[in-house]
Design an enzyme around this catalytic site. Sequence first.
Site, PDB file in Angstrom:
ATOM      1  N   GLY A 127      -3.330   8.561  -5.458  1.00 55.21           N
ATOM      2  CA  GLY A 127      -3.332   6.972  -5.672  1.00 55.21           C
ATOM      3  C   GLY A 127      -3.322   6.454  -4.186  1.00 55.21           C
ATOM      4  N   CYS A 128      -2.433   5.324  -4.018  1.00 55.22           N
ATOM      5  CA  CYS A 128      -2.435   4.583  -2.978  1.00 55.22           C
ATOM      6  C   CYS A 128      -1.459   4.970  -2.004  1.00 55.22           C
ATOM      7  CB  CYS A 128      -2.458   3.146  -3.175  1.00 55.22           C
ATOM      8  SG  CYS A 128      -1.170   2.654  -4.290  1.00 55.22           S
ATOM      9  N   GLY A 129      -0.632   5.994  -1.914  1.00 52.23           N
ATOM     10  CA  GLY A 129      -0.023   6.418  -0.730  1.00 52.23           C
ATOM     11  C   GLY A 129       1.496   5.788  -0.848  1.00 52.23           C
ATOM     12  N   LEU A 130       1.695   4.817   0.188  1.00 54.41           N
ATOM     13  CA  LEU A 130       2.939   4.222   0.170  1.00 54.41           C
ATOM     14  C   LEU A 130       3.103   2.900  -0.303  1.00 54.41           C
ATOM     15  CD1 LEU A 130       3.577   5.121   4.183  1.00 54.41           C
ATOM     16  CD2 LEU A 130       4.585   6.107   2.177  1.00 54.41           C
ATOM     17  N   CYS A 131       2.300   2.559  -1.405  1.00 53.97           N
ATOM     18  CA  CYS A 131       2.514   1.402  -1.987  1.00 53.97           C
ATOM     19  C   CYS A 131       3.735   1.301  -3.202  1.00 53.97           C
ATOM     20  CB  CYS A 131       1.346   0.925  -2.525  1.00 53.97           C
ATOM     21  SG  CYS A 131       0.637   1.894  -3.956  1.00 53.97           S
TER      22      CYS A 131
END
Length: 299
Positions: A127-131
């Site tokens: 996914g988008c990591g730290l979102c």
Amino acid sequence: MSCTVPVLPLPGGAPADEADHAPSALVEVLRIQAESRAEQEDEVIEEVPVALSYNGISHAVMLATPTDLEDFALGFSISEGVVENMEEIHDLEVQPGCAGIVIEMQIAQPRFLALKERRRSLAGRTGCGLCGVESLTHAIRPLPEGRLASAASVSVSAIDEAVRQLAHWQPLRQQTGASHAAAWVDGEGRIGMVREDAGRHNALDKLAGAMFRSRHEAGAGFVLVSSRASYEMVQKVVALGAGALVAVSAPTALAIRTAEAAGILLVGFARPGQMVAYCYAERLTGEMPLAGQARRGMM
């Protein structure tokens, strides 16, 4: 101008010769004005790849202006949570090369093991990591006691004075027109330390590293940056232990939410005679000086 407080040496001996990678370069340009064209030389800021290596393993490669690299490495290491303090960096060596610069650091074994574990976790993340909320909560690390954000008030006149003086403390900007600056300012509006870089985050990391090395108390003043205020920059100010971040441009919404959660007074659009407070405005004291009433003798 760069620093008015003493800076402690880092392990590893004398700093590398920065002449191998100059902070600026001369290039041939065609300057066009209303009724003239002229071939001239122009001075432009440099960016070079800087690899940060811990215990022999490369962790990150950043593009940075090759000045104050020891400060950059220390500030990055602490503000990104690789180490908690400079005592956990046992050795630091800047190694210029043809393709860029490598900064080799030897860090305490427990911190190195934690870094390797974090790298494994990030490598397996999809996914988008730290979102997500969970990831953001993890990213905003609890700070060790002694580096909590200061809740001291800041005077409007001190901010205004520092904003007016900042350009005088930016020799690289005067030469190239392309550097960002991060400054530490005392409660009277006096600029005590400045670091410059082509990247705004790098400039702030350099300032943080210089302040850690000088053992200077960040909570006694505020941080001023010549850029917008992003989420990452609020994080770095929290790690530094300062209680206020002042930016000459706008903050992001995430930066405002992070500042609110961390107890950071966040001011944006700080220009001579004006500013906007986005959170903890009650900690701003005094009134804006009238035009022509800026204090003298502060340069």
